[in-house]
Design an enzyme around this catalytic site. Structure first.
Site, PDB file in Angstrom:
ATOM      1  N   ASP A 179       0.631  -1.002  -0.276  1.00 37.66           N
ATOM      2  CA  ASP A 179      -0.151   0.251   0.023  1.00 37.66           C
ATOM      3  C   ASP A 179       0.786   1.235   0.236  1.00 37.66           C
ATOM      4  OD1 ASP A 179      -2.395  -1.676   0.549  1.00 37.66           O
ATOM      5  OD2 ASP A 179      -1.660  -2.069   2.232  1.00 37.66           O
TER       6      ASP A 179
ATOM      7  N   LYS B 130       2.211   2.846  -5.229  1.00 36.88           N
ATOM      8  CA  LYS B 130       3.560   1.779  -6.484  1.00 36.88           C
ATOM      9  C   LYS B 130       1.941   2.499  -7.675  1.00 36.88           C
ATOM     10  CE  LYS B 130       2.891  -1.889  -4.406  1.00 36.88           C
ATOM     11  NZ  LYS B 130       2.877  -1.986  -3.773  1.00 36.88           N
TER      12      LYS B 130
ATOM     13  N   GLY C 218      -4.035  -4.060  -4.435  1.00 29.35           N
ATOM     14  CA  GLY C 218      -4.976  -2.340  -4.903  1.00 29.35           C
ATOM     15  C   GLY C 218      -4.343  -2.120  -4.950  1.00 29.35           C
ATOM     16  N   HIS C 219      -4.465  -1.465  -6.479  1.00 32.19           N
ATOM     17  CA  HIS C 219      -3.443  -0.120  -6.820  1.00 32.19           C
ATOM     18  C   HIS C 219      -4.297   0.826  -7.366  1.00 32.19           C
ATOM     19  CE1 HIS C 219      -0.407  -2.788  -9.033  1.00 32.19           C
ATOM     20  NE2 HIS C 219      -0.089  -2.903  -6.803  1.00 32.19           N
TER      21      HIS C 219
END
Ligand code: IMP
Length: 424
Positions: free
Chosen positions: A12, A15, A39-40
């Site tokens: 987290d 990125k 999760g991006h």
């Protein structure tokens, strides 16, 4: 120029935004590990994109995207993301490639993840329940695994799924008293998945080598963070893949020396989701302040993240194992308003001062952070575009982190948008 972007904390770090910025200069973006546990979030203009499986670069229409062999791929999630992008006018046609060797996450993996976590009670890992661990376990076990290449031969896949379900039903019944699942329902779903995804399936190792030989620029996108690495993180409170940059060579078949630059992404403080040791955790009003100011809630699960001071010992470890050349420090704006800031520059373990992070959790449990205190700042940083325009204390904070970690900070984030990034 081939670049790897990897998180150096417990995931987290942000990125997605960094990959999105760097993708502008690249021809291809490659995911080499993890699955839909990641999760991006990328914000472009007023639009927010949350991706779990597709590489973050996929939202740029001119970049090729690769999901390489070590990714565990949940077809339902991937099809949802492809459809979501199509609805926003972003097509992956002709520029998206999935490794035939990537393993497939199916419903029984998610069921197993949940059943196992429930049965572990207070010893649970706190997984994302996305079936990641069970899918990787089947990969290592070999006999009951499904890979993307299997979608090319549906008859053979149906027979394989019959065998797998007979085994899983016996196992889940005996261990957890779970009701059996019919193989037929999974076979039907796989037929739909195959229809949508088989056209993208290919030999991505060949594709990547051909691209490198043709002088293309590749961007390798790490998922999770280095401290969640299966071999080098805080085991067993880790994910089931090599999420540090050490996972890149085996994760996509490209040797480490073909990567020219390794960029480590960090937040200006530390967060962690799920269980496991966290020496600089602030389970108090400081932690609450950071969580609310930084909106530290999971992109995948919505869980509140545990928050604490910047841990330079942990980041230095990520730098060392990750061969990191430069850092991107995000969320500096989140710290505005705190009177003073602490940075752990060492740990005291059994009366001895250590600066090398002990990944072994029995030793890590004994670590007492040795803090340095730096003055905070009150100013809102979200509109600052030049490093020199940051308050003096914010500049000093970044410089001190650079000094302790011995690595330059090339970019500083002061907000979620692409434009809220200070280049140095
Ligand atoms: P799993 O990867 O779902 O098996 O979860 C194992 C551990 O990794 C748990 O503590 C999760 O919270 C953590 N984890 C997995 N993916 C991410 C991520 O993208 N960000 C932060 N933590 C993650």
């Amino acid at each position: 120029m081939n670049i790897c972007v990897v998180g150096l904390q417990w995931g987290d770090e942000g990125k997605g935004k960094v990959v999105d910025i760097l993708a502008e200069q690249c021809d291809m973006v490659v995911r080499y590990g993890g699955g839909s546990n990641a999760g991006h979030t990328v914000v472009i203009g007023d639009e927010r994109f949350a991706l779990h499986l597709l590489p973050s670069g996929s939202i740029r229409g001119d970049v090729a995207c690769v999901i390489a062999n070590a990714v565990v791929l949940d077809p339902e999630v991937l099809i949802g993301e492809i459809t979501g992008l199509a609805e926003r006018g972003i097509s992956l046609e002709g520029r998206f490639f999935i490794s035939e060797n990537a393993h497939v996450v199916l419903d029984y993996h998610k069921k197993e993840d949940q059943l196992r976590e429930e049965s572990l009670g207070k010893h649970k890992i706190g997984t994302t329940i996305r079936g990641i661990g069970p899918c990787y376990a089947d990969k290592v076990g070999r006999s009951y695994a499904v890979r993307m290449g299997d979608f090319r031969d549906l008859d053979a896949l149906s027979a394989k799924l019959e065998t797998i379900m007979a085994y899983k039903n016996k196992l889940f019944g005996a261990l957890y008293g779970a009701e059996p699942t019919e193989a037929g329902a999974i076979v039907e779903k796989c037929k739909l998945y195959a229809e949508k995804l088989a056209p993208f399936v290919t030999d991505t190792t060949e594709l990547l080598h051909t691209a490198i030989e043709g002088g293309r620029s590749l961007l390798f996108e790490g998922a999770q963070g280095s401290l969640l690495d299966l071999d080098h993180g805080t085991f067993p409170y880790v994910t089931s893949s090599n999420s540090s940059s050490l996972g890149l060579p085996s994760g996509c078949g490209v040797p480490a020396r073909m990567v020219n630059k390794y960029i480590g992404v960090i937040k200006a403080y530390t967060t962690r989701v799920g269980a496991g040791p966290f020496p600089t955790e602030q389970d108090n009003e400081i932690g609450n302040f950071i969580r609310e100011a930084g909106n530290e809630y999971g992109t995948t699960t919505g869980r509140p993240r545990r928050c604490g001071w910047f841990d330079a010992v942990a980041v230095l470890y990520g730098v060392k194992i990750g061969s990191i050349d430069s850092l991107v420090l995000l969320h500096l704006d989140t710290l505005s308003g705190l009177k003073e800031l602490k940075v752990a520059r060492a740990y005291e373990i059994d009366g001895e001062e250590k600066t090398f992070f002990p990944a072994n959790i029995a030793r890590l449990a004994k670590a007492k952070p040795v803090y340095e205190t730096l003055p905070g700042w009150d100013e809102d940083l979200t509109g600052v575009t030049k490093f020199e325009d940051l308050p003096a204390n914010a500049q000093a904070y970044v410089r001190r982190i650079e000094e302790i970690v011995g690595t330059p900070v090339g970019m500083v984030g002061v907000g979620p948008k692409r434009s809220q990034t200070i280049m140095r």
